[in-house]
Structure formats: structure tokens, C-alpha cells
Scaffold this active site. Structure first.
Site, PDB file in Angstrom:
ATOM      1  N   THR A  25       0.824  -1.216   0.000  1.00 39.55           N
ATOM      2  CA  THR A  25       0.000   0.000   0.000  1.00 39.55           C
ATOM      3  C   THR A  25       0.856   1.262   0.000  1.00 39.55           C
ATOM      4  OG1 THR A  25      -1.841  -1.100   1.074  1.00 39.55           O
ATOM      5  CG2 THR A  25      -1.724   1.296   1.323  1.00 39.55           C
ATOM      6  N   THR A  81       5.009  11.186   7.578  1.00 39.97           N
ATOM      7  CA  THR A  81       5.200  11.087   9.019  1.00 39.97           C
ATOM      8  C   THR A  81       6.592  11.541   9.454  1.00 39.97           C
ATOM      9  OG1 THR A  81       5.391   9.466  10.794  1.00 39.97           O
ATOM     10  CG2 THR A  81       5.798   8.655   8.592  1.00 39.97           C
ATOM     11  N   ASP A  82       6.710  11.916  10.722  1.00 41.49           N
ATOM     12  CA  ASP A  82       8.040  12.245  11.268  1.00 41.49           C
ATOM     13  C   ASP A  82       8.915  11.000  11.423  1.00 41.49           C
ATOM     14  OD1 ASP A  82       6.740  11.075  13.440  1.00 41.49           O
ATOM     15  OD2 ASP A  82       7.060  12.757  14.819  1.00 41.49           O
ATOM     16  N   GLU A  83       8.293   9.805  11.377  1.00 37.22           N
ATOM     17  CA  GLU A  83       9.080   8.581  11.603  1.00 37.22           C
ATOM     18  C   GLU A  83      10.115   8.343  10.513  1.00 37.22           C
ATOM     19  OE1 GLU A  83       7.246   5.111  13.044  1.00 37.22           O
ATOM     20  OE2 GLU A  83       5.756   6.202  14.215  1.00 37.22           O
ATOM     21  N   TYR A 110       7.339   0.119   8.745  1.00 39.99           N
ATOM     22  CA  TYR A 110       6.379   1.206   8.436  1.00 39.99           C
ATOM     23  C   TYR A 110       7.133   2.461   8.002  1.00 39.99           C
ATOM     24  CZ  TYR A 110       3.503   5.321   9.411  1.00 39.99           C
ATOM     25  OH  TYR A 110       2.873   6.539   9.327  1.00 39.99           O
ATOM     26  N   LYS A 137       7.089   4.471   4.379  1.00 42.46           N
ATOM     27  CA  LYS A 137       6.686   5.877   4.216  1.00 42.46           C
ATOM     28  C   LYS A 137       7.850   6.701   3.634  1.00 42.46           C
ATOM     29  CE  LYS A 137       3.305   7.668   5.150  1.00 42.46           C
ATOM     30  NZ  LYS A 137       2.011   7.877   4.427  1.00 42.46           N
ATOM     31  N   ASN A 160       2.962  12.501  15.973  1.00 39.07           N
ATOM     32  CA  ASN A 160       1.854  11.640  16.424  1.00 39.07           C
ATOM     33  C   ASN A 160       0.552  12.417  16.609  1.00 39.07           C
ATOM     34  OD1 ASN A 160       4.296  10.077  17.206  1.00 39.07           O
ATOM     35  ND2 ASN A 160       2.743   8.681  18.025  1.00 39.07           N
TER      36      ASN A 160
HETATM   37  P1  NAD Z   1      -5.339   4.835   9.391  1.00 39.90           P
HETATM   38  O1  NAD Z   1      -4.654   3.515   9.402  1.00 39.90           O
HETATM   39  O2  NAD Z   1      -6.278   5.183  10.491  1.00 39.90           O
HETATM   40  O3  NAD Z   1      -6.161   5.023   8.029  1.00 39.90           O
HETATM   41  C1  NAD Z   1      -5.665   4.602   6.783  1.00 39.90           C
HETATM   42  C2  NAD Z   1      -6.834   4.557   5.789  1.00 39.90           C
HETATM   43  O4  NAD Z   1      -6.314   4.152   4.510  1.00 39.90           O
HETATM   44  C3  NAD Z   1      -7.920   3.535   6.160  1.00 39.90           C
HETATM   45  O5  NAD Z   1      -9.206   4.111   6.035  1.00 39.90           O
HETATM   46  C4  NAD Z   1      -7.729   2.415   5.150  1.00 39.90           C
HETATM   47  O6  NAD Z   1      -8.927   1.710   4.846  1.00 39.90           O
HETATM   48  C5  NAD Z   1      -7.194   3.176   3.955  1.00 39.90           C
HETATM   49  N1  NAD Z   1      -6.416   2.315   3.043  1.00 39.90           N
HETATM   50  C6  NAD Z   1      -5.440   1.422   3.394  1.00 39.90           C
HETATM   51  N2  NAD Z   1      -4.976   0.793   2.298  1.00 39.90           N
HETATM   52  C7  NAD Z   1      -5.647   1.333   1.238  1.00 39.90           C
HETATM   53  C8  NAD Z   1      -5.608   1.103  -0.163  1.00 39.90           C
HETATM   54  N3  NAD Z   1      -4.780   0.180  -0.700  1.00 39.90           N
HETATM   55  N4  NAD Z   1      -6.428   1.816  -0.964  1.00 39.90           N
HETATM   56  C9  NAD Z   1      -7.281   2.746  -0.433  1.00 39.90           C
HETATM   57  N5  NAD Z   1      -7.370   2.986   0.885  1.00 39.90           N
HETATM   58  C10 NAD Z   1      -6.564   2.291   1.712  1.00 39.90           C
HETATM   59  O7  NAD Z   1      -4.175   5.903   9.267  1.00 39.90           O
HETATM   60  P2  NAD Z   1      -4.074   7.384   9.874  1.00 39.90           P
HETATM   61  O8  NAD Z   1      -3.521   7.307  11.242  1.00 39.90           O
HETATM   62  O9  NAD Z   1      -5.344   8.089   9.614  1.00 39.90           O
HETATM   63  O10 NAD Z   1      -2.926   7.975   8.930  1.00 39.90           O
HETATM   64  C11 NAD Z   1      -3.265   8.579   7.673  1.00 39.90           C
HETATM   65  C12 NAD Z   1      -1.984   9.013   6.980  1.00 39.90           C
HETATM   66  O11 NAD Z   1      -1.283   9.940   7.818  1.00 39.90           O
HETATM   67  C13 NAD Z   1      -1.008   7.869   6.717  1.00 39.90           C
HETATM   68  O12 NAD Z   1      -0.402   8.082   5.468  1.00 39.90           O
HETATM   69  C14 NAD Z   1       0.027   7.990   7.841  1.00 39.90           C
HETATM   70  O13 NAD Z   1       1.275   7.504   7.426  1.00 39.90           O
HETATM   71  C15 NAD Z   1       0.046   9.484   8.054  1.00 39.90           C
HETATM   72  N6  NAD Z   1       0.393   9.937   9.427  1.00 39.90           N
HETATM   73  C16 NAD Z   1      -0.248   9.419  10.510  1.00 39.90           C
HETATM   74  C17 NAD Z   1       0.059   9.904  11.791  1.00 39.90           C
HETATM   75  C18 NAD Z   1      -0.644   9.399  13.019  1.00 39.90           C
HETATM   76  O14 NAD Z   1      -0.246   9.759  14.138  1.00 39.90           O
HETATM   77  N7  NAD Z   1      -1.693   8.594  12.908  1.00 39.90           N
HETATM   78  C19 NAD Z   1       1.031  10.896  11.937  1.00 39.90           C
HETATM   79  C20 NAD Z   1       1.692  11.382  10.792  1.00 39.90           C
HETATM   80  C21 NAD Z   1       1.347  10.908   9.541  1.00 39.90           C
HETATM   81  O1  DAU Z   2       5.052   9.725  14.687  1.00 38.16           O
HETATM   82  C1  DAU Z   2       3.966   9.592  13.803  1.00 38.16           C
HETATM   83  C2  DAU Z   2       3.463   8.181  13.824  1.00 38.16           C
HETATM   84  O2  DAU Z   2       2.752   8.022  15.056  1.00 38.16           O
HETATM   85  C3  DAU Z   2       2.557   7.830  12.648  1.00 38.16           C
HETATM   86  O3  DAU Z   2       3.295   7.931  11.468  1.00 38.16           O
HETATM   87  C4  DAU Z   2       1.986   6.423  12.807  1.00 38.16           C
HETATM   88  O4  DAU Z   2       1.083   6.144  11.760  1.00 38.16           O
HETATM   89  C5  DAU Z   2       1.247   6.361  14.126  1.00 38.16           C
HETATM   90  O5  DAU Z   2       0.754   5.060  14.353  1.00 38.16           O
HETATM   91  C6  DAU Z   2       2.178   6.760  15.272  1.00 38.16           C
HETATM   92  O6  DAU Z   2       3.230   5.774  15.455  1.00 38.16           O
HETATM   93  P1  DAU Z   2       3.736   5.351  16.909  1.00 38.16           P
HETATM   94  O7  DAU Z   2       4.430   4.063  16.814  1.00 38.16           O
HETATM   95  O8  DAU Z   2       4.444   6.467  17.585  1.00 38.16           O
HETATM   96  O9  DAU Z   2       2.284   5.193  17.625  1.00 38.16           O
HETATM   97  P2  DAU Z   2       1.679   4.115  18.623  1.00 38.16           P
HETATM   98  O10 DAU Z   2       0.352   4.657  19.062  1.00 38.16           O
HETATM   99  O11 DAU Z   2       1.715   2.742  18.074  1.00 38.16           O
HETATM  100  O12 DAU Z   2       2.678   4.188  19.844  1.00 38.16           O
HETATM  101  C7  DAU Z   2       2.987   5.410  20.500  1.00 38.16           C
HETATM  102  C8  DAU Z   2       4.073   5.107  21.542  1.00 38.16           C
HETATM  103  O13 DAU Z   2       3.488   4.286  22.573  1.00 38.16           O
HETATM  104  C9  DAU Z   2       5.253   4.327  21.000  1.00 38.16           C
HETATM  105  O14 DAU Z   2       6.431   4.770  21.651  1.00 38.16           O
HETATM  106  C10 DAU Z   2       4.952   2.869  21.397  1.00 38.16           C
HETATM  107  C11 DAU Z   2       4.187   3.037  22.701  1.00 38.16           C
HETATM  108  N1  DAU Z   2       3.168   1.991  22.991  1.00 38.16           N
HETATM  109  C12 DAU Z   2       2.229   1.719  22.035  1.00 38.16           C
HETATM  110  C13 DAU Z   2       1.265   0.767  22.262  1.00 38.16           C
HETATM  111  C14 DAU Z   2       0.237   0.435  21.189  1.00 38.16           C
HETATM  112  C15 DAU Z   2       3.132   1.387  24.233  1.00 38.16           C
HETATM  113  O15 DAU Z   2       3.966   1.679  25.127  1.00 38.16           O
HETATM  114  N2  DAU Z   2       2.163   0.434  24.460  1.00 38.16           N
HETATM  115  C16 DAU Z   2       1.238   0.095  23.524  1.00 38.16           C
HETATM  116  O16 DAU Z   2       0.398  -0.794  23.803  1.00 38.16           O
END
Ligand code: NAD
Ligand code: DAU
Length: 359
Positions: free
Chosen positions: A101, A135-137, A161, A165, A190
């Protein structure tokens, strides 16, 4: 060209917040393309299900002919590309979907969008934008005290991941540099807030704490993330779409670094106040240190001065009020949560935590 934008992944956490905010604040139509993987949920969009400016389309960004015909049919003036696999732990357990994806899907989008853009009349070409949400990752990890990531920090991804990205960022960059596609990339920290899938840290901890279950903190709990309220992120993307400079990258962050243990104790204390439960007692007692995430990045921090300077965007929601709002939102939406926490979700929780909790 129509006054239409195409959003990918608009049934996920950030995408659905973006689409809801867009419908409330902007005048263009939104075509919302989403595959509805485990992370996508049409219930997030229920309030705009019949809205005249929202069109939901179930489909896959990897399906080139489908994407091409969607572009032909709707003639969008911009694309906001959210669709991705987004959970680091799932990428460690099974990276293939992330490669498909996040890399192949972004490539297919770029190819189809390039063909569409090249065929537009010149005037329409110059207003068109492809905003890539990243993402910042991708920047890797920081030590305590190191300066925050800025837009010139080299990519150094550490998880499958993050690598997927980072690859997508590179593809977007190349399609601009080589073919002239008018792209802008955002790298955000995040997010937290309404509609976040309950496997991510904040909703997981809120729901476990509410139910008196263990709160699984990875490692020593001192990993640091820079938390941003999701509506602030969506507002930043709208600014980038309006006025971001073509070919540029904008870092977006909350200026809100917190260690994981600080986030979890804040959640415990707010829930003790909002939902005291004598059978659970003080919820900090539920905190359970478990086996760490492999390759767990220690610290992320974003320097967001470029977007503040150029686009006049700053985060508005402080973490203290944002986390309280988020907890209140989950308490008011337990039916949404319970709909999600069925078979496939429970299997993931079992896979991710059974061995960790046995430590
Ligand atoms: P999410 O996992 O909640 O949502 C992803 C969406 O993409 C879902 O609705 C899923 O059905 C859809 N999807 C997955 N594969 C697909 C495909 N092949 N075709 C069409 N749709 C598809 O993710 P999120 O947390 O909302 O993140 C959205 C974007 O922002 C991502 O690109 C992620 O890398 C980026 N991002 C997320 C965070 C965060 O903290 N969540 C931070 C920075 C950047
Ligand atoms: O930094 C941006 C990213 O933030 C996005 O690009 C990703 O899509 C998003 O999922 C998020 O990634 P993280 O790995 O930082 O998020 P997560 O919520 O999985 O975890 C946040 C922090 O908490 C991380 O240091 C791992 C820790 N963690 C997570 C879970 C699920 C725990 O300690 N226990 C847990 O059960």
C-alpha cells in the site's frame, strides 16, 4: 476543471477528520477513495453520508485502471493522499501490506495522477496539487536534547512502516523532480483525537483503563512522542493545499513532547476523575511494563517553524485540553468502539500482547 478534491484513505483516523472538517469549512466537493481495510470505517463519515459534496468510493489505490477512471470521471483539482498502512507494530509482525500500500500504492497514484495532470489544459495544470501526507518517523530517532527534526534532516527510517513511508516520500519527490508533477509533502508527528482506531497508544490506554485492564507500556515508558491534536493536523494540511510551495516539504508538529508514561498517567488521572470506580481503584496501578517494541525509536520531535513562518499555521489545541477532549469523546462513543472490537481486532490484540504480558 471541477471544484473537487480527491482524498485517499478518508475513512481512516486522520482522513475522516480531514473530510469532516473540509465539508464543514470549504466549498469544494470531496471524492473519498478508501479500501475499507480493518482501519477504515464508514461510521466515521455517517454524519455526511448523504451530503451533496461528499462522494464515498470503495476502492484500492493499487488498482491503476480504477484510479485512472476515477480521475477521468471526477476531474479533481487536487489530491490529498492519506491512504496507508499506519501501525508500526503491525508492520513488524507483517510488513508485506506496508510495502504494497505505502510504496506500490503511492507509485500507482503518482503514475495515474501524472497522466491525468499532463492531459489537463495549461491553466488547470498550474492550479493542480498532489499533497502527500507523511510522518516524522521517516527521520529516524533522536536522543534526549538533540535538536528536533526539520525539513533538511536526512531520512533514516527504522521500522518497516517508517521505511515504507520514507520510500513513498522519495517517489513523490522524484515524480516532481523528473516529471514536474506539482507535489507538496507533509511530515507530521503523532496525532490523537476522535476516530482513532483503538489499537494505537492513546485510545488503547483510555479503553483499557476504563475497563480496569492492564495498561501495557513498552520498555521503560520513557520513549518520547510529539503529540498533535488531529484537527490541528487537518487544518495544517488545508493550509498546505492552499498555499504550500510546490516541491516543498513541511514539518507539522504539536510542540508537545511527552514520554509515554506521562501520557498514560495523564489518562489514568483524568479517568479517575471522570469515571471513578472503586472496583478498579487508582488506575495508575494498572500500568504494566511489558516487552519493548523491536527497534523502538526513542524520541521524535518536530521543528515546525517553516510552516508557521510560510503558512502562518501553529497548533491551537494544548495537550492538556486535547487529551481531556479525546477521553470525553471515547466515553461518548463506546458504541463505535464496540463495533470495531470484534473478531479481527481481538485476534490482533491477542497476537501483540499475549507474549508481551507474559514477561
Ligand atoms: P489509518 O490507518 O487510520 O487510516 C488509513 C486509511 O487508509 C484507512 O481508512 C484504510 O482503509 C485506507 N487504506 C489502506 N490501504 C488502502 C488502499 N490500498 N487503498 C485505499 N485505501 C486504503 O491511518 P491514519 O492514522 O489516519 O494515517 C493517515 C496518513 O497519515 C497515513 O499516510 C500515515 O502515514 C500518516 N500519518 C499518521 C500519523 C498518526 O499519528 N496517525 C502521523 C503522521 C502521519
Ligand atoms: O510519529 C507519527 C506516527 O505516530 C505515525 O506515522 C503512525 O502512523 C502512528 O501510528 C504513530 O506511530 P507510533 O508508533 O508512535 O504510535 P503508537 O500509538 O503505536 O505508539 C505510541 C508510543 O506508545 C510508541 O512509543 C509505542 C508506545 N506503545 C504503544 C502501544 C500500542 C506502548 O507503550 N504500548 C502500547 O500498547
Amino acid at each position: 476543471m471541477n471544484n473537487t478534491i480527491l482524498v485517499t484513505g478518508g475513512a481512516g483516523f486522520i482522513g475522516s477528520n480531514f473530510v469532516l472538517q473540509w465539508i464543514a469549512n470549504a466549498d469544494a466537493r470531496v471524492v473519498n477513495l478508501d479500501l475499507l481495510t480493518y482501519a477504515g470505517n464508514r461510521r466515521n463519515l455517517q454524519s455526511i453520508e448523504h451530503h451533496s459534496r461528499h462522494v464515498f468510493v470503495h476502492g484500492d489505490i493499487c488498482d491503476e485502471s480504477f484510479v485512472a477512471s476515477l480521475l477521468r470521471e471526477h476531474q479533481p483539482r487536487a489530491i490529498v493522499h492519506f491512504a496507508a498502512e499506519s501501525h508500526v507494530d503491525r508492520s513488524i509482525a507483517g510488513p508485506a501490506a506496508f510495502i504494497r500500500t505505502n510504496i506500490t500504492g503511492t507509485y500507482e497514484m503518482l503514475q495515474q495522477v501524472l497522466r491525468y495532470w499532463q492531459a489537463l489544459p495549461e491553466g488547470d495544470q498550474s492550479v493542480f496539487r498532489f499533497v502527500h501526507v507523511s510522518t516524522d518517523e521517516v527521520y529516524g530517532t533522536l536522543l534526549p536534547g538533540e535538536p528536533a527534526f526539520n525539513e533538511t534532516t536526512p531520512h533514516a527510517p527504522n521500522s518497516p512502516y517508517a521505511a515504507s513511508k520514507a520510500s513513498s516520500d522519495m517517489l513523490v519527490r522524484a515524480w516532481h523532480h523528473t516529471y514536474g508533477l506539482p507535489v507538496v509533502t507533509t511530515n507530521c508527528s503523532n496525532n490523537y483525537g476522535p476516530w482513532q482506531f483503538p489499537e494505537k497508544l492513546i485510545p488503547l490506554m483510555v479503553l483499557n483503563a476504563l475497563e480496569g485492564k492492564p495498561l501495557p507500556v513498552y520498555g521503560d515508558g520513557l520513549n518520547v512522542r510529539d503529540w498533535l491534536f488531529v484537527e490541528d493536523h487537518c487544518a495544517a494540511i488545508r493550509r498546505v493545499l492552499e498555499d504550500g510551495r510546490i516541491g516543498q516539504t513541511y514539518n507539522i508538529g504539536g510542540n508537545s513532547e511527552r514520554s509515554n508514561i506521562d501520557v498514560v498517567t495523564a489518562i489514568c488521572d483524568i479517568l479517575d476523575e471522570l469515571r471513578p470506580d472503586p472496583s478498579i481503584g487508582g488506575r495508575r496501578n494498572l500500568i504494566t511494563y511489558v516487552k519493548d517494541r523491536p527497534g523502538h525509536d526513542r524520541r521524535y520531535a518536530i521543528d515546525a517553524t517553516k510552516i508557521a513562518r510560510e503558512l502562518n499555521w501553529v497548533p491551537e489545541q494544548p495537550f492538556e485540553s486535547g487529551i481531556r477532549k479525546t477521553i470525553e469523546w471515547y466515553l461518548a462513543h463506546l458504541d463505535w468502539v464496540n463495533d470495531i472490537r470484534t473478531g479481527a481486532y481481538l485476534n490482533w490484540i491477542e497476537q501483540n500482547y499475549a507474549e508481551r504480558l507474559a514477561q
